[in-house]
Motif scaffolding. Structure first.
Motif, short mmCIF file in Angstrom:
data_model
loop_
_atom_site.label_atom_id
_atom_site.label_comp_id
_atom_site.label_asym_id
_atom_site.label_seq_id
_atom_site.Cartn_x
_atom_site.Cartn_y
_atom_site.Cartn_z
N GLU A 183 33.08 -21.76 -54.77
CA GLU A 183 33.16 -22.39 -56.10
C GLU A 183 33.74 -23.80 -55.99
O GLU A 183 34.35 -24.30 -56.94
CB GLU A 183 34.03 -21.54 -57.03
CG GLU A 183 33.57 -20.11 -57.19
CD GLU A 183 32.17 -20.03 -57.80
OE1 GLU A 183 31.84 -20.91 -58.61
OE2 GLU A 183 31.43 -19.09 -57.45
N GLY A 184 33.56 -24.42 -54.84
CA GLY A 184 34.13 -25.76 -54.66
C GLY A 184 35.51 -25.66 -54.04
O GLY A 184 35.72 -24.98 -53.04
N GLY A 185 36.47 -26.31 -54.67
CA GLY A 185 37.83 -26.25 -54.17
C GLY A 185 38.08 -27.10 -52.94
O GLY A 185 39.05 -26.86 -52.21
N PHE A 186 37.22 -28.07 -52.67
CA PHE A 186 37.44 -28.95 -51.53
C PHE A 186 38.55 -29.96 -51.86
O PHE A 186 38.75 -30.31 -53.03
CB PHE A 186 36.16 -29.71 -51.20
CG PHE A 186 35.08 -28.86 -50.61
CD1 PHE A 186 35.01 -28.64 -49.24
CD2 PHE A 186 34.12 -28.26 -51.43
CE1 PHE A 186 34.01 -27.85 -48.70
CE2 PHE A 186 33.13 -27.46 -50.89
CZ PHE A 186 33.07 -27.25 -49.52
N PRO A 187 39.29 -30.44 -50.86
CA PRO A 187 40.37 -31.42 -51.12
C PRO A 187 39.83 -32.83 -51.33
O PRO A 187 40.19 -33.78 -50.65
CB PRO A 187 41.21 -31.32 -49.84
CG PRO A 187 40.24 -30.96 -48.77
CD PRO A 187 39.25 -30.03 -49.44
N THR A 188 38.93 -32.95 -52.30
CA THR A 188 38.33 -34.24 -52.67
C THR A 188 38.63 -34.50 -54.14
O THR A 188 38.97 -33.57 -54.88
CB THR A 188 36.81 -34.21 -52.46
OG1 THR A 188 36.25 -33.17 -53.29
CG2 THR A 188 36.45 -33.92 -51.01
N PRO A 189 38.53 -35.74 -54.59
CA PRO A 189 38.79 -36.01 -56.02
C PRO A 189 37.95 -35.16 -56.95
O PRO A 189 38.40 -34.78 -58.03
CB PRO A 189 38.46 -37.50 -56.15
CG PRO A 189 38.75 -38.07 -54.79
CD PRO A 189 38.31 -36.99 -53.82
N SER A 190 36.73 -34.84 -56.57
CA SER A 190 35.84 -34.05 -57.43
C SER A 190 35.98 -32.55 -57.21
O SER A 190 35.48 -31.75 -58.01
CB SER A 190 34.39 -34.45 -57.18
OG SER A 190 34.00 -34.09 -55.85
N GLY A 191 36.66 -32.16 -56.12
CA GLY A 191 36.73 -30.75 -55.78
C GLY A 191 35.46 -30.22 -55.15
O GLY A 191 35.35 -29.04 -54.85
N LYS A 192 34.48 -31.11 -54.95
CA LYS A 192 33.20 -30.72 -54.37
C LYS A 192 33.07 -31.30 -52.96
O LYS A 192 33.79 -32.23 -52.58
CB LYS A 192 32.04 -31.22 -55.24
CG LYS A 192 32.06 -30.70 -56.67
CD LYS A 192 30.91 -31.30 -57.47
CE LYS A 192 30.92 -30.81 -58.90
NZ LYS A 192 29.79 -31.40 -59.68
N GLN A 193 32.12 -30.76 -52.22
CA GLN A 193 31.78 -31.39 -50.95
C GLN A 193 31.05 -32.69 -51.26
O GLN A 193 30.04 -32.69 -51.97
CB GLN A 193 30.90 -30.48 -50.10
CG GLN A 193 30.49 -31.13 -48.78
CD GLN A 193 29.72 -30.18 -47.89
OE1 GLN A 193 29.86 -28.97 -48.00
NE2 GLN A 193 28.89 -30.72 -47.03
N GLU A 194 31.55 -33.79 -50.76
CA GLU A 194 31.01 -35.09 -51.11
C GLU A 194 30.31 -35.75 -49.92
O GLU A 194 30.92 -35.91 -48.86
CB GLU A 194 32.12 -36.02 -51.61
CG GLU A 194 32.79 -35.52 -52.87
CD GLU A 194 33.87 -36.48 -53.36
OE1 GLU A 194 34.44 -36.22 -54.44
OE2 GLU A 194 34.14 -37.49 -52.66
N PHE A 195 29.06 -36.10 -50.08
CA PHE A 195 28.37 -36.90 -49.08
C PHE A 195 28.69 -38.38 -49.30
O PHE A 195 28.75 -39.16 -48.35
CB PHE A 195 26.87 -36.66 -49.15
CG PHE A 195 26.48 -35.27 -48.71
CD1 PHE A 195 26.37 -34.96 -47.36
CD2 PHE A 195 26.24 -34.29 -49.65
CE1 PHE A 195 26.04 -33.68 -46.96
CE2 PHE A 195 25.90 -33.01 -49.25
CZ PHE A 195 25.80 -32.70 -47.89
#
Length: 357
Positions: A183-195
């Motif tokens: 469900e996302g939860g990545f340590p990015t500003p958007s919480g998504k996997q960012e390319f």
């Protein structure tokens, strides 16, 4: 890790530049006149090897090395302190590529005057008058401070249960059901996997903290938010080949490079050269060759192989200088330039030429 105890203005020199720092080429004022090395063998793992050796050989440099073996670096020490092995100390290992934490219990007491890193720095702190409580912690207290034991993945695991069992699996589902980022939860500003990295797009990009204790000494700066191909650095036409230097199969960085069993597995130092490149230079299978550029050279035995692309030479890193022909290894030619992220090294952006030795 207590970066808050670091005195403001304390100089930090990237190990990648150690050779230049010791030879005075960084313009440090004052220069470096004392060096302590532990958990490292910079003569083998740092680039610009010839310059680094020249710096270590200075008569006005006082060098202390804490080691288990007389490494290439320890050969230049004024004092060698005996370091304990993992068989002689208490330690804890976090999960790195797996889902277990492990307790390293000592199998035997430290031999002779050997001490662990933690005991060494406790003694140094006491002798130098550092009286903060952090410098007086026992190994057991450090283990208790090493984890956030309230984290859900550590539910039911405590320092005591770890001491009782010696290991523990993190409390996460089995491989068929564990999908931590479903469900996302990545340590990015958007919480998504960012390319397209939102963090990099904002400028002053600093990598998240992992184990280095502080992000203060990362360069920040501009990083392209969309990963793309970066061409090799321009080089003199005198060095038309690209050298890559992966880790050795039988050594761990430079650890075990002095042990006979690992040396037999690794074999004699070699360089893989493509048949077209070898033919153009009069290099035959099994002959000694020089691999060189403006920084230095090393001598190894040629292996002619199409497992490397034309224009590429492969020579592994980790073998000790003391066992090398000409007392030089692959890091005699590797560059000191940094990559675009976090001042990382650039092992595989090296231009060289090869010739019969």
């Amino acid at each position: 890790c207590r970066p808050d105890l670091l005195r403001p203005g304390t100089r930090v020199v990237n190990q990648w530049l150690l050779g230049r720092a010791l030879t005075g080429e960084l313009g440090l004022d004052p220069g470096i006149h004392a060096l302590m090395v532990y958990n490292a063998n910079p003569v083998i793992v740092c680039p610009d090897q010839d310059r680094l050796v020249a710096g270590l050989a200075r008569e006005d440099l006082f060098t202390v090395v804490s080691e288990q073996f007389l490494t290439d670096t320890a050969q230049y020490a004024d004092i060698v302190l005996p370091a304990a092995t993992q068989l002689e100390q208490l330690d804890v290992m976090f999960s790195w590529g797996h889902l277990y934490i492990g307790l390293n219990r000592p199998s035997i007491p430290p031999v002779g005057e050997a001490v662990s890193n933690t005991e060494l720095f406790r003694r140094l702190a006491a002798a130098m008058g550092f009286d903060d409580e952090v410098f007086r912690r026992t190994d057991e207290q450090m283990i208790a401070d090493a984890y956030d034991w309230s984290a859900p993945a550590l539910a039911g695991i405590t320092p005591q249960t770890l001491a009782d069992t010696g290991w523990a699996r993190l409390n996460v589902p089995d491989a068929d059901h564990y999908a931590p980022h479903a469900e996302g939860g990545f340590p990015t500003p958007s919480g998504k996997q960012e390319f397209l990295s939102a963090a990099a797009a904002g400028g002053n990009f600093v990598l998240p903290l992992f184990r280095q204790g502080s992000t203060e000494f990362q360069p920040g700066g501009e990083v392209d938010p969309l990963p793309h191909y970066i061409p090799p650095r321009r080089s003199s036409p005198a060095y038309p080949l690209s050298l890559i230097s992966p880790k050795s199969h039988a050594f761990l960085n430079s650890s075990y490079g002095n042990l006979g069993a690992q040396q037999r597995v690794q074999g004699e130092p070699t360089a893989l050269v493509h048949p077209d490149d070898a033919q153009a230079r009069g290099i035959a299978e099994g002959t000694l060759i020089r691999v060189f550029n403006e920084r230095g050279e090393f001598v190894v035995r040629a292996v002619i192989s199409d497992e490397v692309a034309a224009g590429v030479v492969l020579a592994s890193m980790g073998g000790w200088r003391a066992q090398a022909k000409g007392l030089a290894t692959v890091n005699a030619v590797n560059p000191v330039e940094f990559a675009d992220l976090g001042n990382a090294p650039t092992f595989s952006d090296t231009r060289v030429e090869v010739a019969p030795a």
